[in-house]
Design a protein around this motif. Structure first.
Motif, mmCIF file in Angstrom:
data_model
loop_
_atom_site.group_PDB
_atom_site.id
_atom_site.type_symbol
_atom_site.label_atom_id
_atom_site.label_comp_id
_atom_site.label_asym_id
_atom_site.label_seq_id
_atom_site.Cartn_x
_atom_site.Cartn_y
_atom_site.Cartn_z
ATOM 1 N N ILE A 30 -80.051 -62.965 -96.220
ATOM 2 C CA ILE A 30 -80.599 -61.591 -96.305
ATOM 3 C C ILE A 30 -79.326 -60.834 -95.846
ATOM 4 N N THR A 31 -78.202 -61.084 -95.314
ATOM 5 C CA THR A 31 -77.039 -60.561 -94.957
ATOM 6 C C THR A 31 -75.869 -60.999 -95.609
ATOM 7 N N PRO A 32 -74.591 -60.447 -95.877
ATOM 8 C CA PRO A 32 -73.548 -61.214 -96.202
ATOM 9 C C PRO A 32 -72.885 -61.977 -95.074
ATOM 10 N N VAL A 33 -71.870 -62.668 -94.920
ATOM 11 C CA VAL A 33 -71.130 -63.380 -93.846
ATOM 12 C C VAL A 33 -70.640 -62.133 -93.141
ATOM 13 N N LEU A 34 -70.954 -62.461 -91.692
ATOM 14 C CA LEU A 34 -70.657 -61.601 -90.868
ATOM 15 C C LEU A 34 -69.438 -61.903 -89.825
ATOM 16 N N PRO A 35 -68.256 -61.541 -90.167
ATOM 17 C CA PRO A 35 -67.070 -61.966 -89.149
ATOM 18 C C PRO A 35 -67.066 -61.259 -87.796
ATOM 19 N N GLY A 36 -66.808 -62.189 -86.820
ATOM 20 C CA GLY A 36 -66.857 -61.514 -85.348
ATOM 21 C C GLY A 36 -65.227 -61.675 -84.946
ATOM 22 N N GLY A 37 -65.124 -60.877 -83.913
ATOM 23 C CA GLY A 37 -63.806 -60.988 -83.433
ATOM 24 C C GLY A 37 -63.515 -62.063 -82.448
ATOM 25 N N ARG A 38 -62.445 -62.199 -81.739
ATOM 26 C CA ARG A 38 -62.394 -62.882 -80.627
ATOM 27 C C ARG A 38 -63.212 -62.731 -79.476
ATOM 28 N N LEU A 39 -63.315 -63.723 -78.748
ATOM 29 C CA LEU A 39 -64.532 -63.554 -77.843
ATOM 30 C C LEU A 39 -63.867 -63.528 -76.479
ATOM 31 N N TYR A 40 -64.499 -62.691 -75.473
ATOM 32 C CA TYR A 40 -63.968 -62.388 -74.184
ATOM 33 C C TYR A 40 -64.834 -62.514 -73.200
ATOM 34 N N ASN A 41 -64.632 -62.962 -72.119
ATOM 35 C CA ASN A 41 -65.405 -62.863 -70.850
ATOM 36 C C ASN A 41 -64.801 -61.693 -70.011
ATOM 37 N N HIS A 42 -65.605 -60.859 -69.398
ATOM 38 C CA HIS A 42 -65.057 -59.953 -68.661
ATOM 39 C C HIS A 42 -66.029 -59.447 -67.451
ATOM 40 N N LEU A 44 -71.030 -48.079 -63.330
ATOM 41 C CA LEU A 44 -70.974 -48.836 -64.553
ATOM 42 C C LEU A 44 -72.151 -49.689 -64.694
ATOM 43 N N VAL A 45 -72.373 -49.848 -65.852
ATOM 44 C CA VAL A 45 -73.808 -50.532 -66.027
ATOM 45 C C VAL A 45 -73.687 -51.289 -67.407
ATOM 46 N N GLY A 46 -74.346 -52.558 -67.618
ATOM 47 C CA GLY A 46 -74.490 -53.222 -69.044
ATOM 48 C C GLY A 46 -72.923 -53.835 -69.222
ATOM 49 N N ASP A 47 -72.587 -53.726 -70.661
ATOM 50 C CA ASP A 47 -71.381 -54.284 -71.110
ATOM 51 C C ASP A 47 -70.452 -53.575 -70.297
ATOM 52 N N ALA A 48 -70.438 -52.503 -69.613
ATOM 53 C CA ALA A 48 -69.064 -51.873 -69.195
ATOM 54 C C ALA A 48 -68.926 -52.784 -67.930
ATOM 55 N N VAL A 49 -69.805 -53.357 -67.025
ATOM 56 C CA VAL A 49 -69.748 -54.201 -65.908
ATOM 57 C C VAL A 49 -69.114 -55.695 -66.356
ATOM 58 N N CYS A 50 -70.015 -56.216 -67.357
ATOM 59 C CA CYS A 50 -69.762 -57.878 -67.812
ATOM 60 C C CYS A 50 -70.137 -58.030 -69.277
ATOM 61 N N THR A 51 -69.176 -58.727 -69.797
ATOM 62 C CA THR A 51 -69.686 -59.392 -71.138
ATOM 63 C C THR A 51 -69.303 -60.848 -71.099
ATOM 64 N N THR A 52 -70.148 -61.752 -71.759
ATOM 65 C CA THR A 52 -70.001 -63.050 -71.791
ATOM 66 C C THR A 52 -69.887 -63.599 -73.223
ATOM 67 N N THR A 53 -69.374 -64.685 -73.380
ATOM 68 C CA THR A 53 -69.575 -65.276 -74.846
ATOM 69 C C THR A 53 -71.046 -65.369 -75.042
ATOM 70 N N PRO A 54 -71.232 -65.372 -76.527
ATOM 71 C CA PRO A 54 -72.797 -65.362 -76.697
ATOM 72 C C PRO A 54 -73.534 -66.835 -77.158
ATOM 73 N N HIS A 106 -68.998 -68.671 -67.356
ATOM 74 C CA HIS A 106 -68.491 -68.555 -68.709
ATOM 75 C C HIS A 106 -66.952 -69.001 -68.661
ATOM 76 N N VAL A 107 -66.113 -68.423 -67.953
ATOM 77 C CA VAL A 107 -64.769 -68.804 -68.023
ATOM 78 C C VAL A 107 -64.660 -70.137 -67.776
ATOM 79 N N ARG A 108 -65.082 -70.862 -66.899
ATOM 80 C CA ARG A 108 -64.925 -72.397 -66.716
ATOM 81 C C ARG A 108 -65.611 -73.014 -68.018
ATOM 82 N N SER A 109 -66.659 -72.601 -68.306
ATOM 83 C CA SER A 109 -67.338 -73.439 -69.479
ATOM 84 C C SER A 109 -66.453 -73.093 -70.920
ATOM 85 N N ASP A 110 -65.735 -72.018 -70.928
ATOM 86 C CA ASP A 110 -64.989 -71.484 -72.078
ATOM 87 C C ASP A 110 -63.594 -72.488 -72.006
#
Length: 429
Positions: A260-272, A284-294, A337-341
């Motif tokens: 139901i969608t085209p193929v959706l490319p994603g960018g490089r993944l970062y933990n932060h 700061l709150v939410g992704d401004a504080v931290c992001t992890t790979t999906p 996540h950093v260790r896992s990745d």
């Protein structure tokens, strides 16, 4: 207080509505205009909006506690609770099946009707600071005095960048991904599942995950080393990969489902992870504080955990301790996540398990296949009820498993090199 919020993603909308409900005057600013009149919602600048998400229990629990109308609207839009049976026969809710767009639409619909919350389209140029304290927002060149600034603009937000310094933890995983959404034919059954949240296959050199959403919709996610398998962005090539991978072929069989969608490319993944700024009146709150790979689907859960803690601290006047709480409760998930990745990157390059230091969590979990004592400790960690340190007690058991020579076998299917050859042939034809 008068509170200014930068961003109207999940964190901004949830906090905006709940703070207004507490009697605060809230201004939330975002360049996004919300859904178009025809119902489409591009959400430009938020790449992950259309990609799959795992929605863990913390998200629904937060809505039920603070915005039950939003939870009801979410369920009315099709969100489905994930219920599974524990070994002792108890039933447990494991989150919700839902696209992020479905979740945000329900949340936005309720938030926009909340008295005391103004959602304004605009660009936050910066934060006005004097005497070491945030005094207001600068929106499209115009000052807006506020008593508290909440930056919920995400990892790439720039409005407070010069006030917070660099990330305390940051890692380029070396991975990228593509995804695509499908809908099951009525009355087709879903394909195979490896856990209540998803179907996952860790193949030789890449990873595939299928996330079930609402109303028969599901997403296929292929995670690969950045720079490899680039042809996957083409639909015919993506289809060829789906046919070639056992299990994924069952999910995407045209007799079972339709894209139901085209193929959706994603960018490089970062933990932060970014620590709180040394500026009074700015958090700061939410992704401004931290992001992890999906791959573990933790992003919405960590956002909701932060929002609820920040609400508690605003209610009790303990905002100053929010930074220490984030350091103790959020940073460990990023480091996990950093260790896992790092391990995934090494394994994809053909490297062996590194036994010179503590094992990353995926290897500890995999070792439960050999030593059942490990599995008994995984539940609270997997549910994010206990942090990564909760695995420390069973890490020595896992270490012994790998020191004895055991290694998890890759899932059945083509190696990355074999898949690359197939994809190049398909692209050429």
């Amino acid at each position: 207080m008068r509170i200014g919020i930068i961003g109207t993603g999940p964190a901004g909308l949830f906090l905006g509505a709940t703070l207004a409900r507490r009697g605060h005057a809230v201004l939330a600013v975002d360049r996004d205009t919300g859904p178009d009149p025809d119902g489409t919602w591009a959400r430009r600048g938020v790449m992950q909006f259309h990609h799959p998400h795992g929605v863990r229990p913390q998200v629904g629990e937060g809505l039920l506690a603070e915005l039950p109308e939003a939870h009801a609207a979410w369920v009315a839009a099709g969100a489905e609770p994930i219920v599974f049976v524990l070994p002792d026969g108890r039933r447990m809710t494991g989150g919700m099946r839902s696209r992020r767009a479905t979740f945000e639409r329900a949340l936005r619909d309720v938030a926009t009707r909340e008295p005391g919350l103004e959602i304004r389209r605009g660009h936050v140029d910066g934060v006005a600071v004097s005497g070491g304290r945030a005094r207001g927002l600068v929106v499209d060149g115009v000052g807006e005095p506020v008593d508290l600034v909440v930056d919920a603009s995400g990892r790439s937000g720039r409005a407070t960048r010069d006030l917070t310094g660099g990330p305390a933890v940051e890692g380029d995983t070396g991975a990228a991904y593509v995804s695509r959404q499908y809908r099951l034919h009525d009355p087709a059954d879903p394909g195979p599942m490896t856990n209540p949240l998803a179907w996952q296959a860790d193949l030789d050199g890449y990873q595939v995950i299928v996330f079930r959403h609402e109303a028969g919709v599901f997403s296929v996610l292929l995670v690969r080393p950045a720079g490899s398998l680039r042809e996957l962005r083409h639909e015919a090539v993506f289809d060829a990969a789906c046919r070639a991978i056992p299990g994924l072929d069952a999910w995407t069989d045209p007799g079972r489902a339709v894209p139901i969608t085209p193929v959706l490319p994603g960018g490089r993944l970062y933990n932060h992870y970014r620590s709180q700024p040394d500026v009074d009146g700015l958090v700061l709150v939410g992704d401004a504080v931290c992001t992890t790979t999906p791959m573990f689907g933790r992003g919405l859960a960590t956002t909701m955990m932060q929002c609820r803690e920040l609400l508690r601290r605003i209610d009790t006047g303990e905002i100053g301790g929010f930074g220490a709480w984030c350091d103790a409760e959020m940073r460990p998930w990023v480091e996990d996540h950093v260790r896992s990745d790092d391990h995934a990157r090494r394994a994809w390059a053909g490297g062996d398990v590194d036994l010179t230091g503590p094992l990353p969590s995926p290897l500890i979990m995999a070792a439960a296949e050999v030593d059942g004592r490990i599995g008994a400790a995984l539940g609270p960690y997997l549910a994010m009820l206990a942090g990564p340190a909760s695995l420390d007690t069973v890490e020595p058991l896992a270490h012994a498993v790998y020191a004895g020579g055991w290694r998890p076998a890759p899932a059945a299917g083509p190696t990355r090199e074999e898949l690359a050859t197939l994809l190049r042939r398909t692209a050429a034809s």
